[in-house]
Scaffold this motif. Structure first.
Motif, PDB file in Angstrom:
ATOM      1  N   LEU A  28     -15.189   2.667  -2.308  1.00 29.51           N
ATOM      2  CA  LEU A  28     -13.988   2.816  -3.141  1.00 29.51           C
ATOM      3  C   LEU A  28     -12.815   2.003  -2.616  1.00 29.51           C
ATOM      4  O   LEU A  28     -12.039   1.440  -3.392  1.00 29.51           O
ATOM      5  N   THR A  67       2.855   0.548  -4.118  1.00 28.67           N
ATOM      6  CA  THR A  67       2.284   0.022  -5.353  1.00 28.67           C
ATOM      7  C   THR A  67       2.540   1.008  -6.490  1.00 28.67           C
ATOM      8  O   THR A  67       2.245   2.188  -6.356  1.00 28.67           O
ATOM      9  N   LEU A 104       2.457   3.476  -9.296  1.00 24.31           N
ATOM     10  CA  LEU A 104       1.410   4.324  -9.861  1.00 24.31           C
ATOM     11  C   LEU A 104       1.864   4.755 -11.251  1.00 24.31           C
ATOM     12  O   LEU A 104       3.045   4.776 -11.549  1.00 24.31           O
ATOM     13  N   THR A 164     -16.151   6.296   0.693  1.00 19.71           N
ATOM     14  CA  THR A 164     -14.755   5.873   0.828  1.00 19.71           C
ATOM     15  C   THR A 164     -14.672   4.369   1.046  1.00 19.71           C
ATOM     16  O   THR A 164     -13.759   3.705   0.526  1.00 19.71           O
ATOM     17  N   LEU A 167      -6.487  -4.266  -6.564  1.00 16.58           N
ATOM     18  CA  LEU A 167      -5.085  -4.510  -6.176  1.00 16.58           C
ATOM     19  C   LEU A 167      -4.773  -6.007  -6.168  1.00 16.58           C
ATOM     20  O   LEU A 167      -3.656  -6.411  -6.501  1.00 16.58           O
ATOM     21  N   ASP A 225     -13.391  -1.500  -3.662  1.00 20.66           N
ATOM     22  CA  ASP A 225     -13.111  -1.606  -5.098  1.00 20.66           C
ATOM     23  C   ASP A 225     -11.602  -1.642  -5.360  1.00 20.66           C
ATOM     24  O   ASP A 225     -11.118  -2.448  -6.157  1.00 20.66           O
ATOM     25  N   ALA A 226     -10.888  -0.753  -4.686  1.00 19.72           N
ATOM     26  CA  ALA A 226      -9.455  -0.645  -4.951  1.00 19.72           C
ATOM     27  C   ALA A 226      -8.689  -1.852  -4.394  1.00 19.72           C
ATOM     28  O   ALA A 226      -7.680  -2.262  -4.969  1.00 19.72           O
ATOM     29  N   LEU A 269       0.820  -1.213   0.000  1.00 24.84           N
ATOM     30  CA  LEU A 269       0.000   0.000   0.000  1.00 24.84           C
ATOM     31  C   LEU A 269       0.852   1.261   0.000  1.00 24.84           C
ATOM     32  O   LEU A 269       0.381   2.336  -0.366  1.00 24.84           O
ATOM     33  N   ALA A 285      -1.418  11.775  -8.851  1.00 23.25           N
ATOM     34  CA  ALA A 285      -1.564  12.257  -7.480  1.00 23.25           C
ATOM     35  C   ALA A 285      -1.894  11.066  -6.592  1.00 23.25           C
ATOM     36  O   ALA A 285      -2.664  10.193  -6.973  1.00 23.25           O
ATOM     37  N   ARG A 286      -1.305  11.004  -5.413  1.00 22.71           N
ATOM     38  CA  ARG A 286      -1.553   9.899  -4.500  1.00 22.71           C
ATOM     39  C   ARG A 286      -2.865  10.156  -3.746  1.00 22.71           C
ATOM     40  O   ARG A 286      -2.960  11.137  -3.012  1.00 22.71           O
ATOM     41  N   PRO A 287      -3.862   9.294  -3.901  1.00 15.75           N
ATOM     42  CA  PRO A 287      -5.134   9.532  -3.216  1.00 15.75           C
ATOM     43  C   PRO A 287      -5.028   9.056  -1.766  1.00 15.75           C
ATOM     44  O   PRO A 287      -5.390   7.930  -1.433  1.00 15.75           O
ATOM     45  N   MET A 322      -7.902   1.858   2.730  1.00 13.08           N
ATOM     46  CA  MET A 322      -7.461   0.506   2.369  1.00 13.08           C
ATOM     47  C   MET A 322      -6.585  -0.081   3.476  1.00 13.08           C
ATOM     48  O   MET A 322      -6.660  -1.278   3.765  1.00 13.08           O
ATOM     49  N   ARG A 370      -6.486   9.611   1.136  1.00 16.21           N
ATOM     50  CA  ARG A 370      -7.630   9.119   1.911  1.00 16.21           C
ATOM     51  C   ARG A 370      -8.011   7.689   1.513  1.00 16.21           C
ATOM     52  O   ARG A 370      -8.331   6.859   2.366  1.00 16.21           O
ATOM     53  N   LEU A 371      -7.946   7.416   0.226  1.00 23.48           N
ATOM     54  CA  LEU A 371      -8.263   6.071  -0.261  1.00 23.48           C
ATOM     55  C   LEU A 371      -7.276   5.050   0.299  1.00 23.48           C
ATOM     56  O   LEU A 371      -7.665   3.980   0.776  1.00 23.48           O
ATOM     57  N   ILE A 372      -6.003   5.398   0.263  1.00 22.69           N
ATOM     58  CA  ILE A 372      -4.974   4.464   0.750  1.00 22.69           C
ATOM     59  C   ILE A 372      -5.126   4.264   2.260  1.00 22.69           C
ATOM     60  O   ILE A 372      -4.997   3.138   2.751  1.00 22.69           O
TER      61      ILE A 372
END
Lengths: 307, 307
Positions: free
Chosen positions: B123, B31, B33, B120, B131, B126-127, B28, B38-40, B47, B42-44
């Motif tokens: 997402l 990974t 890109l 969130t 992955l 999903d991510a 995480l 741009a590194r998201p 996760m 909040r998503l990471i």
């Protein structure tokens, strides 16, 4: 002459759409299930709703026509195209959810969560995303497993943190719904959220064709320009378009106070940028000569479309 | 002697969990890109919340120990295990959503949609699913692309219509929330919803080891018995267990009026079925002799666990 190419473009776009439609119907009816498995009929119906009966199928068209530059048989390219379209349709089903963009209408029909319910829409999206990786790894895509695994990995990176899912997260953050956030770079956000799948479509053709790296790079440049142009044209349609012709709600970006390429560049600036991108896409195709005419038409079609 | 094996089992389970935890943190953080992305953040973060800091990591343990039967290096097996665990963690994040099972608590911590928000959590799931297919297709999993593509395809079928997503759909339908539905076959539903990932874990070891088909078949039988036993034990814990020790809400199945193996078989019947499954799992491992002792212990552990 231009007219002739345009007719041939429209015909090919329609025939690719029909082929994808048929392939989707077949995949959803006949995807191999493990032993002694009950068929989850409601889930499959929701996946059909999410994936059939609509869309210009631009991404599949780009896969098939990019692959055709390297004489890849259309059946193979169509399988890869269907995998990509699974990812696209999953993203629409999830983006439309009440917790996300809360859209009731998609392609002139109720969004999946309106036609079914939220839980089913979440699961149908999940299952379409999963199906993409089932399809892309099948023997029918390419005899060489190295090619299939490269496509699968690139598709995952296209859809994941650094691509579509990451872009959607930045987009939601940009609305300010999680508190103050630095305004996102719109071009970067859109490259991740929507550009990346279009870019994948073009590069997939080169991978399927085991093309030399220069040709792959040229298609990457074309795909990036195409992706940015597509989104700017979409932003213009959201401002100027007609909900009935589009089959979806318009004016949503402005209503949500969302920054878009149009709010950043203005209408004239957005149109100028579109012209620049069309020229760049054209130039990237020079090495392929007249064989790339349908790809040139596709870029123009995206810029000039009214729905 | 039994005590010695059990100590060694607990130690190995813990060390595999630690290795997976470290690998997840690395995946995480690092990974790859695409360019100019741009590194998201909040998503990471979401996760990480969904995937780190909890769980016995039974599925990764099964991958690593099944693969060890064929002398597969642990680093390779761990990568495949991490991909599978991505799928597991995505499914927990989505299953906990308000539109699905509506659970606030997971592994003693807030569910992803409580720690963050619904969009969130959708997402992040999903991510994580995406992955999984990035990771399973990496060179570090296996030098042979045929093996990676076989793992990827099997993982997709495990997670998809005929597996986990299909099972979750049948489970929701079984609650009667979409109107009257024929009561699902509980054993079949559970084989799809939860058994299938455990089964994949065992078969993945054989695929990684390019094992002969008889060995693969034996691990498939073991994995299916393990999967069914796991779910029955889980249903018993939902009736008899303690929410604090479990780190999740108990009594939910009964509250939702859900049929489970316990409601169908009764407590005594469920215990008898567990004994039968443990014997079947043991017998399937005969061909591997003492090398499979940790897998035998794992089956017993699942049946006897209290949390």
């Amino acid at each position: 002459m231009v007219i002739a190419v345009r007719n041939s473009f429209s015909t090919r776009l329609a025939s690719t759409a029909a082929a994808v439609e048929g392939l989707f119907a077949r995949l959803l009816d006949a995807t191999p299930l493990a032993d002694e498995i009950a068929r989850p009929a409601r889930l499959i119906e929701a996946m059909r709703h999410a994936s059939l009966g609509g869309g210009k199928r631009l991404r599949p068209f780009l896969v098939v026509e990019s692959a055709a530059l390297f004489d890849v048989p259309a059946e193979r390219a169509l399988m890869a195209a269907a995998a990509l379209e699974c990812v696209h349709c999953y993203s629409l089903a999830h983006d439309d959810l009440p917790a996300m963009d809360d859209s009731d209408l998609r392609r002139g029909r109720p969004a999946v969560h309106r036609a079914f319910d939220e839980a089913t829409a979440i699961l149908a999206g999940d299952a379409l995303l999963t199906l993409a990786f089932d399809v892309i790894s099948r023997d029918e895509v390419h005899p060489n497993a190295e090619v299939r695994v490269a496509l699968s990995r690139l598709l995952a990176r296209t859809a994941g943190i650094g691509g579509m899912a990451g872009g959607q997260m930045l987009d939601l953050e940009g609305e300010g719904r999680f508190g103050a956030a630095a305004p996102p770079d719109i071009a970067q956000l859109q490259a991740m959220k929507t550009g990346t799948l279009l870019r994948f479509a073009c590069v997939a053709g080169a991978l399927l064709g085991e093309a030399p790296s220069e040709a792959r790079e040229a298609l990457d440049i074309y795909g990036r320009a195409f992706g940015e142009a597509f989104q700017i044209a979409d932003d213009l349609l959201d401002v100027e378009g007609d909900a009935v012709a589009l089959g979806k709600t318009t004016g949503q970006d402005a209503a949500a106070g969302k920054a878009t390429s149009v709010s950043v560049l203005g209408i004239a600036g957005a149109r100028a940028r579109l012209a620049e991108l069309t020229a760049r896409a054209d130039a990237a195709l020079d090495r392929f000569g007249a064989r790339a005419d349908l790809l040139r038409d596709a870029a123009r079609f995206v810029v000039e479309r009214k729905s």
